[in-house]
Motif scaffolding. Structure first.
Motif, PDB file in Angstrom:
ATOM      1  N   ASP B 226       0.651  -1.119  -0.087  1.00  0.00           N
ATOM      2  CA  ASP B 226       0.165   0.083  -0.196  1.00  0.00           C
ATOM      3  C   ASP B 226       0.936   1.189   0.035  1.00  0.00           C
ATOM      4  O   ASP B 226       0.488   2.041  -0.649  1.00  0.00           O
ATOM      5  CB  ASP B 226      -1.011  -0.142   1.120  1.00  0.00           C
ATOM      6  N   THR B 227       1.886   1.192   0.708  1.00  0.00           N
ATOM      7  CA  THR B 227       2.838   2.446   0.691  1.00  0.00           C
ATOM      8  C   THR B 227       3.420   2.690  -0.764  1.00  0.00           C
ATOM      9  O   THR B 227       3.458   3.591  -1.265  1.00  0.00           O
ATOM     10  CB  THR B 227       4.030   2.016   1.701  1.00  0.00           C
ATOM     11  N   ALA B 228       3.877   1.679  -1.145  1.00  0.00           N
ATOM     12  CA  ALA B 228       4.510   1.800  -2.544  1.00  0.00           C
ATOM     13  C   ALA B 228       3.633   2.131  -3.822  1.00  0.00           C
ATOM     14  O   ALA B 228       3.705   3.152  -4.629  1.00  0.00           O
ATOM     15  CB  ALA B 228       5.107   0.205  -3.064  1.00  0.00           C
ATOM     16  N   ALA B 229       2.171   1.980  -3.560  1.00  0.00           N
ATOM     17  CA  ALA B 229       1.214   2.334  -4.388  1.00  0.00           C
ATOM     18  C   ALA B 229       1.056   3.834  -4.322  1.00  0.00           C
ATOM     19  O   ALA B 229       0.978   4.777  -5.288  1.00  0.00           O
ATOM     20  CB  ALA B 229      -0.239   1.548  -4.206  1.00  0.00           C
ATOM     21  N   ILE B 230       0.933   4.182  -3.174  1.00  0.00           N
ATOM     22  CA  ILE B 230       0.793   5.623  -2.940  1.00  0.00           C
ATOM     23  C   ILE B 230       2.099   6.510  -3.146  1.00  0.00           C
ATOM     24  O   ILE B 230       1.792   7.668  -3.685  1.00  0.00           O
ATOM     25  CB  ILE B 230       0.299   5.818  -1.348  1.00  0.00           C
ATOM     26  N   ALA B 231       3.067   6.009  -2.776  1.00  0.00           N
ATOM     27  CA  ALA B 231       4.509   6.710  -3.010  1.00  0.00           C
ATOM     28  C   ALA B 231       4.403   6.886  -4.589  1.00  0.00           C
ATOM     29  O   ALA B 231       4.892   7.994  -4.867  1.00  0.00           O
ATOM     30  CB  ALA B 231       5.710   5.868  -2.384  1.00  0.00           C
ATOM     31  N   ALA B 232       4.290   5.742  -5.304  1.00  0.00           N
ATOM     32  CA  ALA B 232       4.582   5.794  -6.783  1.00  0.00           C
ATOM     33  C   ALA B 232       3.560   6.810  -7.324  1.00  0.00           C
ATOM     34  O   ALA B 232       3.805   7.561  -8.211  1.00  0.00           O
ATOM     35  CB  ALA B 232       4.504   4.573  -7.256  1.00  0.00           C
ATOM     36  N   LEU B 233       2.355   6.808  -7.130  1.00  0.00           N
ATOM     37  CA  LEU B 233       1.263   7.721  -7.482  1.00  0.00           C
ATOM     38  C   LEU B 233       1.688   9.096  -7.198  1.00  0.00           C
ATOM     39  O   LEU B 233       1.705  10.096  -8.062  1.00  0.00           O
ATOM     40  CB  LEU B 233      -0.195   7.507  -6.844  1.00  0.00           C
ATOM     41  N   SER B 234       2.291   9.282  -6.052  1.00  0.00           N
ATOM     42  CA  SER B 234       2.721  10.838  -5.496  1.00  0.00           C
ATOM     43  C   SER B 234       3.550  11.349  -6.315  1.00  0.00           C
ATOM     44  O   SER B 234       3.559  12.616  -7.033  1.00  0.00           O
ATOM     45  CB  SER B 234       3.044  10.732  -4.342  1.00  0.00           C
ATOM     46  N   VAL B 235       4.779  10.483  -6.735  1.00  0.00           N
ATOM     47  CA  VAL B 235       5.689  11.007  -7.570  1.00  0.00           C
ATOM     48  C   VAL B 235       5.506  11.192  -9.006  1.00  0.00           C
ATOM     49  O   VAL B 235       5.836  12.257  -9.744  1.00  0.00           O
ATOM     50  CB  VAL B 235       7.012   9.869  -7.355  1.00  0.00           C
ATOM     51  N   ILE B 236       4.608  10.431  -9.577  1.00  0.00           N
ATOM     52  CA  ILE B 236       4.165  10.296 -11.044  1.00  0.00           C
ATOM     53  C   ILE B 236       3.379  11.635 -10.949  1.00  0.00           C
ATOM     54  O   ILE B 236       3.640  12.552 -12.005  1.00  0.00           O
ATOM     55  CB  ILE B 236       3.555   9.239 -11.454  1.00  0.00           C
ATOM     56  N   GLN B 237       2.522  11.925 -10.118  1.00  0.00           N
ATOM     57  CA  GLN B 237       1.654  13.190 -10.115  1.00  0.00           C
ATOM     58  C   GLN B 237       2.583  14.350 -10.019  1.00  0.00           C
ATOM     59  O   GLN B 237       2.123  15.443 -10.815  1.00  0.00           O
ATOM     60  CB  GLN B 237       0.650  13.019  -9.109  1.00  0.00           C
ATOM     61  N   ALA B 238       3.448  14.438  -9.111  1.00  0.00           N
ATOM     62  CA  ALA B 238       4.014  15.668  -8.850  1.00  0.00           C
ATOM     63  C   ALA B 238       5.188  15.996 -10.214  1.00  0.00           C
ATOM     64  O   ALA B 238       5.214  17.069 -10.567  1.00  0.00           O
ATOM     65  CB  ALA B 238       5.068  15.297  -7.669  1.00  0.00           C
ATOM     66  N   ILE B 239       5.538  14.938 -10.880  1.00  0.00           N
ATOM     67  CA  ILE B 239       6.636  15.194 -11.875  1.00  0.00           C
ATOM     68  C   ILE B 239       6.016  15.204 -13.169  1.00  0.00           C
ATOM     69  O   ILE B 239       6.408  15.950 -14.019  1.00  0.00           O
ATOM     70  CB  ILE B 239       7.729  14.084 -11.678  1.00  0.00           C
ATOM     71  N   ALA B 240       4.893  14.237 -13.360  1.00  0.00           N
ATOM     72  CA  ALA B 240       4.437  14.109 -14.691  1.00  0.00           C
ATOM     73  C   ALA B 240       2.864  14.550 -14.621  1.00  0.00           C
ATOM     74  O   ALA B 240       2.299  14.391 -16.018  1.00  0.00           O
ATOM     75  CB  ALA B 240       4.687  12.813 -15.355  1.00  0.00           C
ATOM     76  N   GLY B 241       2.425  14.762 -13.701  1.00  0.00           N
ATOM     77  CA  GLY B 241       0.813  14.893 -13.732  1.00  0.00           C
ATOM     78  C   GLY B 241       0.520  16.163 -13.627  1.00  0.00           C
ATOM     79  O   GLY B 241       1.075  17.313 -13.453  1.00  0.00           O
ATOM     80  N   ASP B 242      -0.609  16.445 -12.711  1.00  0.00           N
ATOM     81  CA  ASP B 242      -1.447  17.717 -12.599  1.00  0.00           C
ATOM     82  C   ASP B 242      -1.004  18.461 -11.363  1.00  0.00           C
ATOM     83  O   ASP B 242      -1.641  19.532 -10.899  1.00  0.00           O
ATOM     84  CB  ASP B 242      -2.899  17.663 -12.873  1.00  0.00           C
ATOM     85  N   TRP B 243       0.374  17.892 -10.648  1.00  0.00           N
ATOM     86  CA  TRP B 243       0.458  18.548  -9.445  1.00  0.00           C
ATOM     87  C   TRP B 243       1.994  19.589  -9.868  1.00  0.00           C
ATOM     88  O   TRP B 243       2.267  20.462  -9.139  1.00  0.00           O
ATOM     89  CB  TRP B 243       1.180  17.931  -8.457  1.00  0.00           C
ATOM     90  N   ARG B 244       2.001  19.693 -11.283  1.00  0.00           N
ATOM     91  CA  ARG B 244       3.009  20.658 -11.765  1.00  0.00           C
ATOM     92  C   ARG B 244       2.622  21.877 -11.829  1.00  0.00           C
ATOM     93  O   ARG B 244       3.659  23.097 -11.775  1.00  0.00           O
ATOM     94  CB  ARG B 244       3.383  20.379 -13.044  1.00  0.00           C
ATOM     95  N   ASP B 245       1.399  22.257 -11.646  1.00  0.00           N
ATOM     96  CA  ASP B 245       0.688  23.699 -11.628  1.00  0.00           C
ATOM     97  C   ASP B 245       0.184  24.093 -10.341  1.00  0.00           C
ATOM     98  O   ASP B 245      -0.133  23.147  -9.398  1.00  0.00           O
ATOM     99  CB  ASP B 245      -0.316  23.839 -12.634  1.00  0.00           C
ATOM    100  N   SER B 246       0.232  25.219 -10.033  1.00  0.00           N
ATOM    101  CA  SER B 246      -0.327  25.397  -8.659  1.00  0.00           C
ATOM    102  C   SER B 246      -1.985  25.236  -8.785  1.00  0.00           C
ATOM    103  O   SER B 246      -2.465  25.275  -9.861  1.00  0.00           O
ATOM    104  CB  SER B 246      -0.065  27.046  -8.360  1.00  0.00           C
ATOM    105  N   ARG B 247      -2.488  25.028  -7.595  1.00  0.00           N
ATOM    106  CA  ARG B 247      -3.766  25.038  -7.562  1.00  0.00           C
ATOM    107  C   ARG B 247      -4.343  26.398  -7.632  1.00  0.00           C
ATOM    108  O   ARG B 247      -4.087  27.309  -6.884  1.00  0.00           O
ATOM    109  CB  ARG B 247      -4.369  24.667  -6.162  1.00  0.00           C
ATOM    110  N   SER B 248      -5.598  26.469  -8.536  1.00  0.00           N
ATOM    111  CA  SER B 248      -6.124  27.772  -8.603  1.00  0.00           C
ATOM    112  C   SER B 248      -7.396  27.633  -8.398  1.00  0.00           C
ATOM    113  O   SER B 248      -8.181  27.569  -9.360  1.00  0.00           O
ATOM    114  CB  SER B 248      -6.024  28.297 -10.289  1.00  0.00           C
ATOM    115  N   ARG B 249      -7.937  28.214  -7.198  1.00  0.00           N
ATOM    116  CA  ARG B 249      -9.379  27.855  -6.906  1.00  0.00           C
ATOM    117  C   ARG B 249      -9.874  29.232  -6.064  1.00  0.00           C
ATOM    118  O   ARG B 249      -8.837  29.765  -5.100  1.00  0.00           O
ATOM    119  CB  ARG B 249      -9.499  26.592  -5.812  1.00  0.00           C
TER     120      ARG B 249
END
Lengths: 249, 249
Positions: B226-249
């Motif tokens: 479970d840790t591996a799944a969450i860690a991998a998702l976090s890194v992919i999202q931060a580097i290649a996903g939608d965490w690259r932009d600031s939140r604009s709300r």
């Protein structure tokens, strides 16, 4: 390598005799049903990992004789996680996951919106030890006593970058912030995650004035505090920590 | 913005009347103790987020009238998480956290060392819905029926990069692998995490021969699934996903 791993306080050296305490003896004898002659791996955070052979097996006492060093002590990331205490279950989970992810210190921090008034640091440490035994770390993270936000900031080392989870969405995207510290050598740093509901505007303003603080953003969704802690740790470790190299075991 | 958020199946449009089902009505009336006239936010994964005013409040039925669109539907990352089922509690946790982290599809995958023979996909979806309601997503991840490792690989879209968690330590460091797909536009990709004990050597060999597979490493410690799944998702999202932009709300 032996399957069972235990964290002990004793010095570990060739030929040393180790007597396990009551809880660990119970675990080895009654839960894991080990036998005399079985090998257990031991680590203490200082002397690497050692194989110990069970010489006496009792319900309340297990004696071991150290046979060989399995691994040398290696340097580990100098990464602190400061977090506003959250309810039981979720905080245990943070302690265990943060240990697997490689934190060196866990620091409960009381912020304006923190709902929990007490923190059981003994239980946090027990969770960290169990996770360290299972994830093959050679250390256990230190667990600090709870501290106020004002006190942790006033005592924060100037050369330790502090990434503060900024749930307003205006923080620097975390991958970019982590990239800024990802030079050749690992640098000491820390992550601070607020409670459910986040930091107050005043807290965020005050932290933004500190030279060692970088406010970070974790994307467009609103995360629970425990998720934010684990996500931030993962990204910092992957980009600026010891995940940059392949595992060599 | 209204504090309560619910995922519904109905079409959402100005003036529409929505009748909540029994479970959601119970939640609104008896758990959250809402009153007639209160506003609730609704989303269905298609029509953005709408404010609905409570017109009728009963123990078994709550009627709402939609007043205004609060947010437009936006595109979200096309990121799948395939994972070997693990025991209850931990798998619920993966579904909830993966939802907060922004996955679009959850796929239980049966591997050689998978210990669980059944997966309650209904419960996984319920956990995903609850997390989506809380994290302000405008969608709920799809939950696929369980599939064998052979079948998911044979049917995998060739243009969707698959990052496979390689616990042998020889995978490409995840930040490097994620960087390779981090072009301007988000690309469809997926993450596959094995069970406790990992993939078999044969499974890893076979996957290594597939052009769409990148084996990834998550650092020197051994993580729980479970840790591996969450860690991998976090890194992919931060580097290649939608965490690259600031939140604009």
């Amino acid at each position: 390598m032996p399957k069972l791993r235990l964290f002990v306080a004793d010095d570990l050296d060739a030929g040393a005799a180790i007597t396990l305490g009551r809880d660990q003896s119970h675990y080895i004898t009654n839960v894991m049903r080990a036998a005399a002659g079985d090998e257990i791996a031991l680590f203490n955070g200082r002397d690497g990992e050692w194989a110990g052979e069970i010489t006496t097996l009792g319900k309340r006492t297990v004696d071991l004789s150290l046979t060989e060093r399995l691994r040398d002590q290696v340097s580990e990331p100098d990464l602190w996680l400061a977090f506003a205490p959250i309810k039981r279950g979720r905080i245990d989970f943070v302690a265990a996951k943060a240990t697997e992810l490689g934190v060196s210190r866990l620091i409960p921090v009381m912020t304006a919106r923190t709902q929990m008034s007490r923190v059981n640091t003994g239980r946090l440490l027990a969770n960290a030890i169990e996770a360290a035994e299972q994830c093959e770390r050679l250390t256990v993270p230190a667990v600090s006593d709870p501290v106020s936000l004002a006190d942790i900031l006033s005592g924060w080392p100037a050369d330790r970058r502090l990434f503060v989870g900024d749930e307003t969405g205006t923080g620097q995207p975390i991958a970019e912030a982590a990239g800024d510290i990802a030079s050749g050598a690992s640098q000491p740093c820390g992550i601070l995650v607020g409670p459910e509901g986040g930091f107050t505007p005043d807290e965020l303003d005050d932290m933004g004035k500190l030279a060692f603080v970088t406010k970070i953003g974790l994307g467009p969704r609103v995360m629970r505090a425990d998720t934010a802690a684990i996500a931030a740790l993962s990204v910092i470790q992957a980009i600026a920590g010891d995940w940059r190299d392949s595992r060599s075991r």
